[in-house]
Design a protein around this motif. Sequence first.
Motif, mmCIF file in Angstrom:
data_model
loop_
_atom_site.group_PDB
_atom_site.id
_atom_site.type_symbol
_atom_site.label_atom_id
_atom_site.label_comp_id
_atom_site.label_asym_id
_atom_site.label_seq_id
_atom_site.Cartn_x
_atom_site.Cartn_y
_atom_site.Cartn_z
ATOM 1 N N GLU A 23 41.982 -36.565 -67.442
ATOM 2 C CA GLU A 23 40.903 -37.560 -66.852
ATOM 3 C C GLU A 23 41.390 -37.530 -65.554
ATOM 4 O OE1 GLU A 23 40.290 -41.212 -68.672
ATOM 5 O OE2 GLU A 23 40.733 -40.561 -70.945
ATOM 6 N N GLY A 24 40.172 -37.412 -64.542
ATOM 7 C CA GLY A 24 40.249 -37.710 -63.295
ATOM 8 C C GLY A 24 40.240 -36.146 -62.493
ATOM 9 N N GLU A 25 40.028 -36.204 -61.146
ATOM 10 C CA GLU A 25 40.026 -35.039 -60.367
ATOM 11 C C GLU A 25 41.256 -34.976 -59.393
ATOM 12 O OE1 GLU A 25 38.100 -32.444 -59.973
ATOM 13 O OE2 GLU A 25 36.939 -33.004 -61.956
ATOM 14 N N PRO A 26 42.154 -34.131 -59.544
ATOM 15 C CA PRO A 26 43.262 -34.021 -58.596
ATOM 16 C C PRO A 26 43.036 -34.301 -57.213
ATOM 17 C CG PRO A 26 42.905 -31.912 -59.842
ATOM 18 C CD PRO A 26 41.701 -32.613 -60.124
ATOM 19 N N ALA A 27 43.814 -35.231 -56.619
ATOM 20 C CA ALA A 27 43.669 -35.599 -55.181
ATOM 21 C C ALA A 27 45.061 -35.710 -54.697
ATOM 22 C CB ALA A 27 43.402 -37.321 -55.341
ATOM 23 N N GLU A 28 45.050 -35.472 -53.241
ATOM 24 C CA GLU A 28 46.291 -35.332 -52.544
ATOM 25 C C GLU A 28 47.040 -36.755 -52.498
ATOM 26 O OE1 GLU A 28 47.467 -34.554 -47.653
ATOM 27 O OE2 GLU A 28 45.352 -33.608 -48.649
ATOM 28 N N SER A 29 48.313 -36.243 -52.442
ATOM 29 C CA SER A 29 49.298 -37.569 -52.594
ATOM 30 C C SER A 29 50.136 -37.518 -51.160
ATOM 31 C CB SER A 29 49.948 -37.976 -53.648
ATOM 32 O OG SER A 29 50.976 -36.683 -53.767
ATOM 33 N N PRO A 30 50.984 -38.336 -51.006
ATOM 34 C CA PRO A 30 52.098 -38.146 -50.009
ATOM 35 C C PRO A 30 52.846 -37.116 -50.126
ATOM 36 C CG PRO A 30 51.760 -40.448 -50.395
ATOM 37 C CD PRO A 30 50.984 -39.907 -51.546
ATOM 38 N N GLU A 31 53.183 -36.578 -51.605
ATOM 39 C CA GLU A 31 53.984 -35.564 -51.972
ATOM 40 C C GLU A 31 53.511 -34.197 -51.925
ATOM 41 O OE1 GLU A 31 57.604 -34.899 -55.099
ATOM 42 O OE2 GLU A 31 56.685 -36.988 -55.033
ATOM 43 N N ILE A 32 52.371 -34.263 -52.528
ATOM 44 C CA ILE A 32 51.592 -32.909 -53.011
ATOM 45 C C ILE A 32 50.070 -32.889 -52.456
ATOM 46 C CG2 ILE A 32 50.645 -31.699 -55.073
ATOM 47 C CD1 ILE A 32 53.524 -31.285 -55.044
ATOM 48 N N THR A 33 49.730 -31.714 -51.964
ATOM 49 C CA THR A 33 48.376 -31.395 -51.850
ATOM 50 C C THR A 33 47.990 -30.253 -53.020
ATOM 51 O OG1 THR A 33 48.575 -31.645 -49.322
ATOM 52 C CG2 THR A 33 46.700 -30.330 -50.207
ATOM 53 N N PRO A 34 47.223 -30.758 -53.901
ATOM 54 C CA PRO A 34 47.051 -29.918 -55.131
ATOM 55 C C PRO A 34 45.776 -28.811 -54.878
ATOM 56 C CG PRO A 34 45.965 -32.178 -55.481
ATOM 57 C CD PRO A 34 46.743 -32.189 -54.264
ATOM 58 N N GLU A 35 45.912 -27.798 -55.396
ATOM 59 C CA GLU A 35 44.885 -26.603 -55.308
ATOM 60 C C GLU A 35 44.975 -26.009 -56.545
ATOM 61 O OE1 GLU A 35 44.133 -22.955 -52.342
ATOM 62 O OE2 GLU A 35 45.653 -24.405 -51.788
ATOM 63 N N TRP A 36 43.790 -25.573 -57.041
ATOM 64 C CA TRP A 36 43.529 -24.538 -58.143
ATOM 65 C C TRP A 36 43.624 -23.042 -57.591
ATOM 66 C CZ3 TRP A 36 43.135 -26.718 -62.609
ATOM 67 C CH2 TRP A 36 42.841 -28.022 -63.126
ATOM 68 N N PHE A 37 44.432 -22.250 -58.568
ATOM 69 C CA PHE A 37 44.594 -20.948 -58.342
ATOM 70 C C PHE A 37 44.230 -20.351 -59.514
ATOM 71 C CE2 PHE A 37 47.675 -23.135 -55.227
ATOM 72 C CZ PHE A 37 47.323 -22.522 -54.204
ATOM 73 N N ASP A 38 43.511 -19.096 -59.282
ATOM 74 C CA ASP A 38 43.431 -18.143 -60.435
ATOM 75 C C ASP A 38 44.814 -17.801 -61.092
ATOM 76 O OD1 ASP A 38 43.096 -15.543 -61.865
ATOM 77 O OD2 ASP A 38 41.050 -15.796 -61.183
ATOM 78 N N VAL A 39 44.783 -17.605 -62.373
ATOM 79 C CA VAL A 39 46.153 -17.367 -63.047
ATOM 80 C C VAL A 39 46.421 -16.016 -62.793
ATOM 81 C CG1 VAL A 39 47.143 -17.139 -65.209
ATOM 82 C CG2 VAL A 39 46.202 -19.109 -64.765
ATOM 83 N N GLY A 40 45.551 -15.115 -62.511
ATOM 84 C CA GLY A 40 45.824 -13.722 -62.236
ATOM 85 C C GLY A 40 46.083 -13.341 -60.792
ATOM 86 N N ALA A 41 45.947 -14.328 -60.009
ATOM 87 C CA ALA A 41 46.292 -14.181 -58.690
ATOM 88 C C ALA A 41 47.189 -15.286 -58.115
ATOM 89 C CB ALA A 41 44.913 -14.053 -57.719
ATOM 90 N N LEU A 42 48.162 -15.697 -58.672
ATOM 91 C CA LEU A 42 49.018 -16.901 -58.376
ATOM 92 C C LEU A 42 49.877 -16.576 -56.804
ATOM 93 C CD1 LEU A 42 51.170 -17.136 -61.656
ATOM 94 C CD2 LEU A 42 49.267 -18.628 -60.803
ATOM 95 N N PRO A 43 49.809 -17.482 -56.207
ATOM 96 C CA PRO A 43 50.318 -17.425 -54.755
ATOM 97 C C PRO A 43 51.959 -17.222 -54.861
ATOM 98 C CG PRO A 43 50.038 -19.688 -55.175
ATOM 99 C CD PRO A 43 49.439 -18.989 -56.529
ATOM 100 N N LEU A 44 52.479 -16.412 -55.495
ATOM 101 C CA LEU A 44 53.812 -16.074 -55.656
ATOM 102 C C LEU A 44 54.543 -16.081 -54.283
ATOM 103 C CD1 LEU A 44 53.793 -13.914 -59.017
ATOM 104 C CD2 LEU A 44 54.317 -16.364 -58.621
#
Length: 162
Positions: free
Chosen positions: A98-119
């Motif tokens: 439930e909810g939409e991911p939001a930035e916190s002091p620890e993490i800036t969340p971002e969605w990534f395509d599973v087939g193009a992970l930012p390894l």
Amino acid sequence: MASTPVTLCFMLREAGSGTEVLLGLKRTGFGTGKIVGIGGHVEPGESDAEAVVREVWEEAGVVVCQEDLAHAGVVEFIFPGRPEWNMYCRLFTTRRWEGEPAESPEITPEWFDVGALPLQLMWQDAEHWLPPALAGEVLDVVVVLNEDNETVASVRHTSAPG
């Protein structure tokens, strides 16, 4: 030296391009500047599931219920150069929250395509275990880092419990 218990939760959703996973840019603490999974330390008295529910809320402002978590295995991280960093990490995936991911002091969340992970922006070990975990495999992996605490010395996959 005992490994510190930690958890990670990989939230998965379907998008126009296929499946996406929520990761985050670490803003403080261990791994600052890297793209990481959402999660953290298991506090005394908490189960792994309780810890990951709390961590997802603290880091991304999203409510995940324990009953919606799928066990994705474990990864043990061994740091011979810094044994106090050793971690035993329980992995979870979920497709409900439930909810939409939001930035916190620890993490800036971002969605990534599973087939193009930012390894290239993640800990080097991620390439060895994250793609199969996101593909639905249940992992039992031991990662040993080199003395630089960054590069991978070895990765051992064992058959994971179901």
